[in-house]
Enzyme design. Structure first.
Site, PDB file in Angstrom:
ATOM      1  N   ASP A  55       1.024  -1.314   0.014  1.00 42.43           N
ATOM      2  CA  ASP A  55       0.108   0.111  -0.096  1.00 42.43           C
ATOM      3  C   ASP A  55       0.816   1.331   0.043  1.00 42.43           C
ATOM      4  OD1 ASP A  55      -2.279   1.667   0.196  1.00 42.43           O
ATOM      5  OD2 ASP A  55      -3.384   0.044   1.457  1.00 42.43           O
ATOM      6  N   HIS A  89       2.875   2.719  -3.096  1.00 42.17           N
ATOM      7  CA  HIS A  89       2.091   4.000  -3.649  1.00 42.17           C
ATOM      8  C   HIS A  89       3.059   5.289  -3.518  1.00 42.17           C
ATOM      9  CE1 HIS A  89      -1.493   2.032  -4.377  1.00 42.17           C
ATOM     10  NE2 HIS A  89      -1.766   1.805  -2.819  1.00 42.17           N
TER      11      HIS A  89
END
Length: 183
Positions: A55, A89
Site C-alpha cells: 500500500d 504508492h
C-alpha cells in the site's frame, strides 16, 4: 532494522512530537500494509529508509472524519528525505486529513517502481486539508506521475462545508521520473 510482513500499518506514530524513523527496511504485502504513517504528530523526520509495501510506502495523516475534526490535531513539520521507495504508492498525504496536514517536505529520494511519484488524497466528510507541501528532487521510475484527489472514496455522502477538505500551496519541483505503466 528490517521489518517484514506486518499485519497492518507498520510504523504508526500518533499524537507524537519529535519523531525519528531512520535506517529501516520495511517490506510488506497486502491491503493497508503501509510502511510508515505519522498521524496527528509534529516534528517528524523520516530518512534513510527503504520501503517496499502493499500500500502506501509512507502516508502522512491527521485524523479521520468526525472524530478527527473533534480532536483536531494537525500533522506538521514533516521532513522525508533520502529514502528509497519500491513497490507501493510512494509518499502519500491523506486520506485522513481532518486535523490538517501542514508544512511537509518530501525530497532527495529514489522511486524504483512505485505506483506514483506524488499522491495527495482526501474526501468529503474528512474536513481539514493539506497545505504548504513541497515534493522536490525525486527521481526514478513509476507507473504514474501525480495524483491529487478530493474524491478518494467515490460515493461518499453529501456533507457540510466544514467537512469538505482543502488543498493549498502544493509545490512539485525537480521531479524527474520515467513513467512505465507496464510494470
Amino acid at each position: 532494522m528490517e521489518i517484514r510482513r506486518p499485519g497492518y500499518w507498520t510504523v504508526h506514530p500518533t499524537f507524537s512530537n519529535n519523531v525519528r524513523v531512520t535506517g529501516n527496511t520495511i517490506v510488506t504485502e497486502g491491503h493497508n500494509t503501509d510502511g510508515c504513517d505519522p498521524d496527528s504528530s509534529w516534528n517528524v523526520y523520516i530518512e534513510g529508509n527503504t520501503f517496499s509495501t502493499g500500500d502506501d510506502c509512507i502516508a502522512i495523516k491527521a485524523g479521520k472524519d468526525w472524530s478527527g475534526r473533534k480532536v483536531n490535531i494537525s500533522t506538521q513539520n514533516v521532513l522525508v528525505e533520502r529514502n528509497v521507495f519500491k513497490q507501493g504508492h510512494g509518499v502519500s498525504i491523506g486520506s485522513e486529513t481532518s486535523g490538517w496536514v501542514r508544512n511537509i517536505t518530501i525530497r532527495d529520494s529514489v522511486l524504483e517502481g512505485t505506483n506514483l511519484a506524488v499522491r495527495i488524497k482526501s474526501m468529503r466528510g474528512r474536513g481539514g486539508g493539506v497545505e504548504d507541501v513541497l515534493y522536490e528532487n525525486l527521481r526514478g521510475w513509476t507507473k504514474s506521475g501525480v495524483e491529487l484527489t478530493l474524491n478518494y472514496e467515490k460515493g461518499a455522502p453529501p456533507t457540510n462545508a466544514s467537512a469538505t477538505p482543502e488543498f493549498r500551496r502544493i509545490t512539485v519541483k525537480n521531479v524527474s521520473i520515467r513513467v512505465d505503466d507496464s510494470a
